[in-house]
Scaffold this motif. Sequence first.
Motif, PDB file in Angstrom:
ATOM      1  N   MET A   1       0.858  -1.181   0.000  1.00  0.00           N
ATOM      2  CA  MET A   1       0.000   0.000   0.000  1.00  0.00           C
ATOM      3  C   MET A   1       0.898   1.236   0.000  1.00  0.00           C
ATOM      4  O   MET A   1       1.764   1.349   0.854  1.00  0.00           O
ATOM      5  CB  MET A   1      -0.890  -0.012   1.250  1.00  0.00           C
ATOM      6  CG  MET A   1      -1.872  -1.169   1.242  1.00  0.00           C
ATOM      7  SD  MET A   1      -3.007  -1.147   2.653  1.00  0.00           S
ATOM      8  CE  MET A   1      -1.951  -1.650   4.011  1.00  0.00           C
TER       9      MET A   1
ATOM     10  N   LYS B   1     -13.501   8.973   2.076  1.00  0.00           N
ATOM     11  CA  LYS B   1     -14.590   8.448   2.914  1.00  0.00           C
ATOM     12  C   LYS B   1     -15.859   9.277   2.783  1.00  0.00           C
ATOM     13  O   LYS B   1     -16.951   8.743   2.642  1.00  0.00           O
ATOM     14  CB  LYS B   1     -14.162   8.452   4.397  1.00  0.00           C
ATOM     15  CG  LYS B   1     -13.166   7.381   4.741  1.00  0.00           C
ATOM     16  CD  LYS B   1     -13.845   6.017   4.791  1.00  0.00           C
ATOM     17  CE  LYS B   1     -12.818   4.919   4.588  1.00  0.00           C
ATOM     18  NZ  LYS B   1     -13.414   3.639   4.231  1.00  0.00           N
TER      19      LYS B   1
ATOM     20  N   GLU C   1      -1.203   8.696   8.407  1.00  0.00           N
ATOM     21  CA  GLU C   1      -1.258   7.287   8.019  1.00  0.00           C
ATOM     22  C   GLU C   1       0.117   6.677   7.810  1.00  0.00           C
ATOM     23  O   GLU C   1       0.246   5.464   7.694  1.00  0.00           O
ATOM     24  CB  GLU C   1      -2.097   7.126   6.740  1.00  0.00           C
ATOM     25  CG  GLU C   1      -1.509   7.759   5.465  1.00  0.00           C
ATOM     26  CD  GLU C   1      -1.764   9.261   5.338  1.00  0.00           C
ATOM     27  OE1 GLU C   1      -2.134   9.899   6.340  1.00  0.00           O
ATOM     28  OE2 GLU C   1      -1.579   9.788   4.219  1.00  0.00           O
TER      29      GLU C   1
ATOM     30  N   LEU D   1     -11.886  -1.875  10.223  1.00  0.00           N
ATOM     31  CA  LEU D   1     -11.510  -0.483   9.954  1.00  0.00           C
ATOM     32  C   LEU D   1     -12.727   0.435   9.806  1.00  0.00           C
ATOM     33  O   LEU D   1     -12.757   1.538  10.327  1.00  0.00           O
ATOM     34  CB  LEU D   1     -10.694  -0.424   8.653  1.00  0.00           C
ATOM     35  CG  LEU D   1      -9.178  -0.465   8.793  1.00  0.00           C
ATOM     36  CD1 LEU D   1      -8.523  -0.501   7.418  1.00  0.00           C
ATOM     37  CD2 LEU D   1      -8.689   0.753   9.571  1.00  0.00           C
TER      38      LEU D   1
ATOM     39  N   ASP E   1      -7.388   3.837  -5.020  1.00  0.00           N
ATOM     40  CA  ASP E   1      -7.394   3.018  -3.798  1.00  0.00           C
ATOM     41  C   ASP E   1      -6.568   3.669  -2.700  1.00  0.00           C
ATOM     42  O   ASP E   1      -6.914   3.604  -1.516  1.00  0.00           O
ATOM     43  CB  ASP E   1      -6.847   1.616  -4.100  1.00  0.00           C
ATOM     44  CG  ASP E   1      -7.775   0.870  -5.043  1.00  0.00           C
ATOM     45  OD1 ASP E   1      -8.972   1.253  -5.113  1.00  0.00           O
ATOM     46  OD2 ASP E   1      -7.311  -0.077  -5.709  1.00  0.00           O
ATOM     47  N   GLY E   2      -5.492   4.291  -3.115  1.00  0.00           N
ATOM     48  CA  GLY E   2      -4.639   4.979  -2.144  1.00  0.00           C
ATOM     49  C   GLY E   2      -5.365   6.115  -1.442  1.00  0.00           C
ATOM     50  O   GLY E   2      -5.143   6.365  -0.256  1.00  0.00           O
TER      51      GLY E   2
ATOM     52  N   ILE F   1       1.930   3.387   3.336  1.00  0.00           N
ATOM     53  CA  ILE F   1       1.280   2.879   4.552  1.00  0.00           C
ATOM     54  C   ILE F   1       2.018   1.616   4.999  1.00  0.00           C
ATOM     55  O   ILE F   1       2.118   0.649   4.245  1.00  0.00           O
ATOM     56  CB  ILE F   1      -0.217   2.604   4.294  1.00  0.00           C
ATOM     57  CG1 ILE F   1      -0.906   3.964   4.130  1.00  0.00           C
ATOM     58  CG2 ILE F   1      -0.833   1.801   5.439  1.00  0.00           C
ATOM     59  CD1 ILE F   1      -2.315   3.888   3.676  1.00  0.00           C
TER      60      ILE F   1
ATOM     61  N   HIS G   1      -8.585   6.251  -0.725  1.00  0.00           N
ATOM     62  CA  HIS G   1      -9.452   5.667   0.315  1.00  0.00           C
ATOM     63  C   HIS G   1      -8.654   5.318   1.557  1.00  0.00           C
ATOM     64  O   HIS G   1      -9.142   5.439   2.671  1.00  0.00           O
ATOM     65  CB  HIS G   1     -10.121   4.385  -0.198  1.00  0.00           C
ATOM     66  CG  HIS G   1     -11.147   4.633  -1.267  1.00  0.00           C
ATOM     67  ND1 HIS G   1     -12.277   5.378  -1.057  1.00  0.00           N
ATOM     68  CD2 HIS G   1     -11.207   4.225  -2.559  1.00  0.00           C
ATOM     69  CE1 HIS G   1     -12.992   5.416  -2.169  1.00  0.00           C
ATOM     70  NE2 HIS G   1     -12.363   4.738  -3.105  1.00  0.00           N
ATOM     71  N   ARG G   2      -7.430   4.852   1.330  1.00  0.00           N
ATOM     72  CA  ARG G   2      -6.648   4.377   2.479  1.00  0.00           C
ATOM     73  C   ARG G   2      -6.141   5.505   3.359  1.00  0.00           C
ATOM     74  O   ARG G   2      -5.847   5.289   4.531  1.00  0.00           O
ATOM     75  CB  ARG G   2      -5.443   3.572   1.983  1.00  0.00           C
ATOM     76  CG  ARG G   2      -5.808   2.213   1.462  1.00  0.00           C
ATOM     77  CD  ARG G   2      -4.569   1.360   1.273  1.00  0.00           C
ATOM     78  NE  ARG G   2      -4.830   0.333   0.284  1.00  0.00           N
ATOM     79  CZ  ARG G   2      -4.397   0.381  -0.973  1.00  0.00           C
ATOM     80  NH1 ARG G   2      -3.634   1.388  -1.376  1.00  0.00           N
ATOM     81  NH2 ARG G   2      -4.693  -0.569  -1.814  1.00  0.00           N
TER      82      ARG G   2
ATOM     83  N   GLU H   1      -8.509   6.039   6.175  1.00  0.00           N
ATOM     84  CA  GLU H   1      -8.611   4.796   6.960  1.00  0.00           C
ATOM     85  C   GLU H   1      -7.435   4.638   7.906  1.00  0.00           C
ATOM     86  O   GLU H   1      -7.598   4.349   9.098  1.00  0.00           O
ATOM     87  CB  GLU H   1      -8.670   3.585   6.024  1.00  0.00           C
ATOM     88  CG  GLU H   1     -10.042   3.363   5.433  1.00  0.00           C
ATOM     89  CD  GLU H   1     -10.058   2.290   4.346  1.00  0.00           C
ATOM     90  OE1 GLU H   1      -9.016   1.600   4.172  1.00  0.00           O
ATOM     91  OE2 GLU H   1     -11.105   2.160   3.692  1.00  0.00           O
ATOM     92  N   PHE H   2      -6.238   4.811   7.374  1.00  0.00           N
ATOM     93  CA  PHE H   2      -5.066   4.540   8.203  1.00  0.00           C
ATOM     94  C   PHE H   2      -4.688   5.732   9.088  1.00  0.00           C
ATOM     95  O   PHE H   2      -4.134   5.536  10.170  1.00  0.00           O
ATOM     96  CB  PHE H   2      -3.911   4.029   7.348  1.00  0.00           C
ATOM     97  CG  PHE H   2      -4.146   2.604   6.922  1.00  0.00           C
ATOM     98  CD1 PHE H   2      -3.716   1.554   7.712  1.00  0.00           C
ATOM     99  CD2 PHE H   2      -4.872   2.317   5.772  1.00  0.00           C
ATOM    100  CE1 PHE H   2      -3.978   0.236   7.350  1.00  0.00           C
ATOM    101  CE2 PHE H   2      -5.142   1.007   5.400  1.00  0.00           C
ATOM    102  CZ  PHE H   2      -4.697  -0.041   6.180  1.00  0.00           C
TER     103      PHE H   2
END
Lengths: 128, 456, 489
Positions: free
Chosen positions: B1, C255, C434, B23, C348-349, B4, C351-352, C355-356
């Motif tokens: 990722m 999000k 993150e 999550l 996708d990155g 991350i 979204h993360r 999240e993180f």
Amino acid sequence: MSNIPAELKYAKSHEWVKDNGDGTFTVGITDHAQEALGDLVFVETPEVGDHFSAGDDFAVVESVKAASDVYAPISGEVTQANEALADAPETVNDSPYEDGWIAIIKADDASEVDALLDAEGYEASLED
Amino acid sequence: MPFIPHTETEIRSMLDTIGVNELEAIFDEIPDDLRCGQLEGVPEGLTEYEVTRLLHQRAAEDQALSCFAGAGAYDHHIPAAVWEITTRGEFYSAYTPYQAEASQGTLQLIYEYQSMMASLTGMDISNASLYDGASALAEAVLMAVRANRKSKSRKLLVAGTVNPTYRKVTNVIVHNQNISLDEVPFDNASGTTVTAALEAHAGEDYAALVIQQPNFFGSLEAVDEMTDWAHANGMLVVAVANPMTLAALKAPGQWGEKGADIACGEGQPLGVPMSSGGPYYGFMCCKQPLARQMPGRIVGRTVDLDGNPGFALTLQAREQHIRRSKATSNICTNQGLCVTASTIYMSLLGPEGLARVASASHKNMNALLAAIKDIDGVSVAHAGPSFHEALITLSKPAAVVIEQMANLGFLAGVSVSEDYPQYENALLVCTTETKNDADIAAYATALNTVLNGEAA
Amino acid sequence: MVDAVKMEKVIFEHSVSGRRATVQAPAVAADFSDLPSALLREDKPLLPETSELQVVRHYTRLSQKNFSIDTQFYPLGSCTMKYNPRACNTLAMLPNFLARHPLAPASHSQGFLACMHDLQEILQEVTGMKGVSLTPMAGAQGEFAGVAMIMAYHRQRGDMERNEIIVPDAAHGTNPATAVMCGCVVKEIPTGPDGDVDVEALKAVVGPNTAGIMLTNPSTVGVFERKIEEISKIVHEAGGLLYYDGANLNAILGKVRPGDMGFDVIHMNLHKTFSTPHGGGGPGSGAVGVSERLVPFMPMPHVLKEGDRYRYVTEADVPDSIGRLSGWAGNAGVNLRAYIYARLLGRDGMHRVAEFAALNANYLQARLSAAGFDLAYPDRRASHEFIVTLKRQAKDIGLTATDIAKRLLDKCFHAPTIYFPLLLTSCLLIETTENEAKEDLDAFVEAMIEILREAEADIEMIKGAPYTQPVRRLDDVKAARELDVVWPN
């Protein structure tokens, strides 16, 4: 306990007022206010000739991390400002009721002073 | 990722510590109907080598042109050491020096920058920089209105020779506070402000007069007379300066009897790449009595608990994070990284090096004007000396000439007739120290070809 | 720290008259004899006279006096101290990008303009807005653009009375300062005990003079504003617009979209969410996004795509624009870095990110709480940041936020944000991002526990911290009273 001279009048916002007996009034901030603000680094005094209504912000006192407005406790015209504070703001810390005065105001209506707190009333307001 | 570090096991254990199963549960305070979809307008992620290829392709599409344009962005040489050091992680990825003890590098550098800028401009105090030259003028205008307590008009006089974009930006930023700028016309033949145009405003209430030196056309204004006139009429003087030229020209602080009160301008000429217009930085300096009216950060030298010298942000009570709606400006940042580059640039060049850059830039302009003035269809618009920019008028529309010159590998200059309709087909040209005799000859040849369809 | 670094002098102390680095400047001596002598400078400006090596060594040593993301965990709340990927810098500094004059013709700028256009589209999508302009040069300028657009919108409709901007008391100081710069009056409303805006207070202040409200969501106290849809309805029904302060966009990236929450205009701090460098305090970039009704007012210039060609808009294209905020088109090089970062992350990155960032913040919040620290909002989820309050420790042992901040430096952690938001006394606003690994968060918790123990044992020792930095605590009062801001010439 901070020093609250009995002969002065006070605003709840921590200004003191001294009657000079000639229609003019000297204004400064209280010992309690200088204590709470900490070491002052700048005082912005009003311009002579400026007119303020009671409650207007008419000066600013700054410490390192805060700047607070000083409110005109009575309405009137500024006849003198304490220029010495420009170079020595610490005077307000050292001598809030004497050398650390901020300005002299010629009152529009001297009776406004009667509505201010006396020493006892101000002391009580600090305990609220 | 990308970026991350979490492994599956770690995610599991962290969720357990929080006390949730997945999550998504961390977002359970956000109403369901607000959750967004897949973001289909965002492309799939790329690897670093794929992005590298894409950006190299894009960069290759923009063939570098031999630059004869200025108008506020200048093609000076930037020593290799400047950005090598500036992009060290300790400068590049640090934040605003609020924790002074852990930011002495940035703070000391800003103090050194302030010292250099104050000296270049002949002023007492410099701030740590503003966004760019145009917005720095806007801040200077706001500052002048605050500082000139005798003036009640909320109006300023601005020479018509001040960069027209700076004037537009200033108007956008100040007009909501009912502050306006009145333009002083200039003499079309000399491209400079004449005293008679100022005299028309004698005795009127203006907070300040804004003067640019060298002015937008590269011409030199009679700054001493203008400054004295403004002061005699109760105005402050705001100087807009190119810091590179201050190695040669009289510092604004020395203009006239008392000197300008505020100096501001674009810092880009001092080691910042043209880079499509930014990031640059605006500098701002002033005389001591105006210090507390200055917007932006200021670094001061003080001592620590052991009495050793150190540096800290000072006069912070003027700023938005303390004064909120009564702050001198809403500005929070300076342009720290660009200031870092400039400070290293000025240190490498020194007084002699910077003077040589200024001199070579100026001499190249003399050479360029000599090389093109006799081309059919070219006239030099202004009599009198130019510093390193000059206005020429052409027999064809400037936009057409710029396009055709670009096809020959030159950025010919900047078209200015839109802002100055009194000059037809006007092109503002510029030279820096990076040009040599062959570049200038090649430019003249190309211009002749474009205007007259033939080689000289 | 190496003494040579700690003791590094001011550059002027290295200066020796007549010394210089030679290869960077023209070989020919300066000569201005053809210019009027009255306009020339007589004195030598105070620039250092030093060798190239001296300059390189001096500034390298200065850099070593700094904490930075590249060297330390930097949990500075509200500042989103993410890793700044090196590729973003390397690629943004390709020679053709650096050499492009801002007024180079579009015909020779298609590569650069394509990047800016792509970035506008990506930002539009992730924020749910209808238009994006990249020109504001920092968050505060983005705020200015936003409020100026709100005012322009009302005025164009002939709505001349709307001049009040509502700002929660927890807001960043820039919000009220910006409103005043735009000629507005600020109406402050309180924050409730759960961290959400006091909706009753909001209802009481909206009216025919309401121009708009400035909100940060998640708010500056580190929680998501749950009543956002209600707030949006109240303000819109009163005829006002909603301004989104994007300071905390990292908490919701991928999000929730501000556009979907009902905001009319937002600014993004690309130096936070899109990982462009903080650079010791700038340059930032404060791109703005707008809803349909504000599109005509966007600050210029932004990039248009016509067929497969790109160009900047002109005044004629956007007659209702609030105008230009910078000499050219904002901090283009910063925007280029943000674009590269966005392409590396991809869909996708994105979204993360939230999240993180949220996982890390909530994990750290849970661990610090378990370790005996009080949370300002113990019943709320952390967004990407949260607040630890030290009221209890201040009262019991005299331990303040400043003390913890300074002692953390000794333990090789940058301090969290302290004394902000202003409505909470003695607090730490902690943001993790993150990018931080679990073991670094754990090490931070250990350091916090250790400081608490040290403070209980010897508060005076803590009051003297830091001990390991180039300087100890500095005399701020002296700095302000005896202003020394330039080296004596």
